[in-house]
Design a protein around this motif. Sequence first.
Motif, PDB file in Angstrom:
ATOM      1  N   ILE A 119     -15.441  -8.059   1.328  1.00  0.00           N
ATOM      2  CA  ILE A 119     -16.081  -9.282   1.827  1.00  0.00           C
ATOM      3  C   ILE A 119     -16.240  -9.213   3.341  1.00  0.00           C
ATOM      4  N   ARG A 120     -15.208  -8.757   4.025  1.00  0.00           N
ATOM      5  CA  ARG A 120     -15.267  -8.651   5.485  1.00  0.00           C
ATOM      6  C   ARG A 120     -16.365  -7.671   5.900  1.00  0.00           C
ATOM      7  N   GLU A 121     -16.466  -6.532   5.212  1.00  0.00           N
ATOM      8  CA  GLU A 121     -17.514  -5.559   5.530  1.00  0.00           C
ATOM      9  C   GLU A 121     -18.897  -6.135   5.254  1.00  0.00           C
ATOM     10  N   ALA A 122     -19.029  -6.901   4.179  1.00  0.00           N
ATOM     11  CA  ALA A 122     -20.324  -7.507   3.852  1.00  0.00           C
ATOM     12  C   ALA A 122     -20.709  -8.544   4.897  1.00  0.00           C
ATOM     13  N   GLN A 123     -19.745  -9.331   5.376  1.00  0.00           N
ATOM     14  CA  GLN A 123     -20.042 -10.325   6.399  1.00  0.00           C
ATOM     15  C   GLN A 123     -20.434  -9.660   7.710  1.00  0.00           C
ATOM     16  N   GLU A 124     -19.777  -8.576   8.042  1.00  0.00           N
ATOM     17  CA  GLU A 124     -20.141  -7.849   9.258  1.00  0.00           C
ATOM     18  C   GLU A 124     -21.545  -7.268   9.118  1.00  0.00           C
ATOM     19  N   GLY A 125     -21.866  -6.777   7.955  1.00  0.00           N
ATOM     20  CA  GLY A 125     -23.204  -6.241   7.713  1.00  0.00           C
ATOM     21  C   GLY A 125     -24.252  -7.332   7.759  1.00  0.00           C
ATOM     22  N   ARG A 126     -23.918  -8.528   7.238  1.00  0.00           N
ATOM     23  CA  ARG A 126     -24.854  -9.640   7.241  1.00  0.00           C
ATOM     24  C   ARG A 126     -25.088 -10.116   8.669  1.00  0.00           C
ATOM     25  N   GLY A 127     -24.052 -10.103   9.482  1.00  0.00           N
ATOM     26  CA  GLY A 127     -24.186 -10.503  10.884  1.00  0.00           C
ATOM     27  C   GLY A 127     -25.137  -9.584  11.627  1.00  0.00           C
ATOM     28  N   GLN A 128     -25.088  -8.307  11.329  1.00  0.00           N
ATOM     29  CA  GLN A 128     -26.013  -7.361  11.949  1.00  0.00           C
ATOM     30  C   GLN A 128     -27.421  -7.573  11.420  1.00  0.00           C
ATOM     31  N   GLY A 129     -27.543  -7.955  10.169  1.00  0.00           N
ATOM     32  CA  GLY A 129     -28.855  -8.203   9.578  1.00  0.00           C
ATOM     33  C   GLY A 129     -29.522  -9.411  10.196  1.00  0.00           C
ATOM     34  N   LYS A 130     -28.747 -10.428  10.584  1.00  0.00           N
ATOM     35  CA  LYS A 130     -29.319 -11.617  11.211  1.00  0.00           C
ATOM     36  C   LYS A 130     -29.940 -11.276  12.550  1.00  0.00           C
ATOM     37  N   GLU A 131     -29.324 -10.373  13.281  1.00  0.00           N
ATOM     38  CA  GLU A 131     -29.866  -9.989  14.579  1.00  0.00           C
ATOM     39  C   GLU A 131     -31.228  -9.333  14.415  1.00  0.00           C
ATOM     40  N   THR A 132     -31.382  -8.507  13.408  1.00  0.00           N
ATOM     41  CA  THR A 132     -32.671  -7.856  13.204  1.00  0.00           C
ATOM     42  C   THR A 132     -33.693  -8.846  12.671  1.00  0.00           C
ATOM     43  N   GLN A 133     -33.252  -9.838  11.901  1.00  0.00           N
ATOM     44  CA  GLN A 133     -34.190 -10.816  11.391  1.00  0.00           C
ATOM     45  C   GLN A 133     -34.719 -11.692  12.517  1.00  0.00           C
ATOM     46  N   LYS A 134     -33.913 -12.009  13.508  1.00  0.00           N
ATOM     47  CA  LYS A 134     -34.356 -12.849  14.607  1.00  0.00           C
ATOM     48  C   LYS A 134     -35.407 -12.132  15.446  1.00  0.00           C
ATOM     49  N   THR A 135     -35.341 -10.832  15.531  1.00  0.00           N
ATOM     50  CA  THR A 135     -36.286 -10.095  16.354  1.00  0.00           C
ATOM     51  C   THR A 135     -37.610  -9.871  15.635  1.00  0.00           C
ATOM     52  N   GLN A 136     -37.627 -10.020  14.309  1.00  0.00           N
ATOM     53  CA  GLN A 136     -38.867  -9.822  13.580  1.00  0.00           C
ATOM     54  C   GLN A 136     -39.772 -11.031  13.755  1.00  0.00           C
TER      55      GLN A 136
END
Length: 84
Positions: free
Chosen positions: A40-57
Amino acid sequence: MTGNQIEGLVGMLATFGLLVLMVLPSVIGIVRDRRIDRQIREAQEGRGQGKETQKTQKSSSRSTVPSTATWYAEGRRSKKLVNS
């Protein structure tokens, strides 16, 4: 070894075996919970990185129009509310 010593050894091994059988499910559960927590912790860290890329799109310039099925379903819902 005398008979009493062998009997004591067998009793001690039996007691130790029962202890292991009673503690083993708890240990397995703890290990499983820690593994799940780590995932779960790894998935949340991965999701946090995904949000950064979504904001730039950038979003597309096309406006979104509801599909016919959505339009029909909305009309049906409003009729149900009026009738009841």
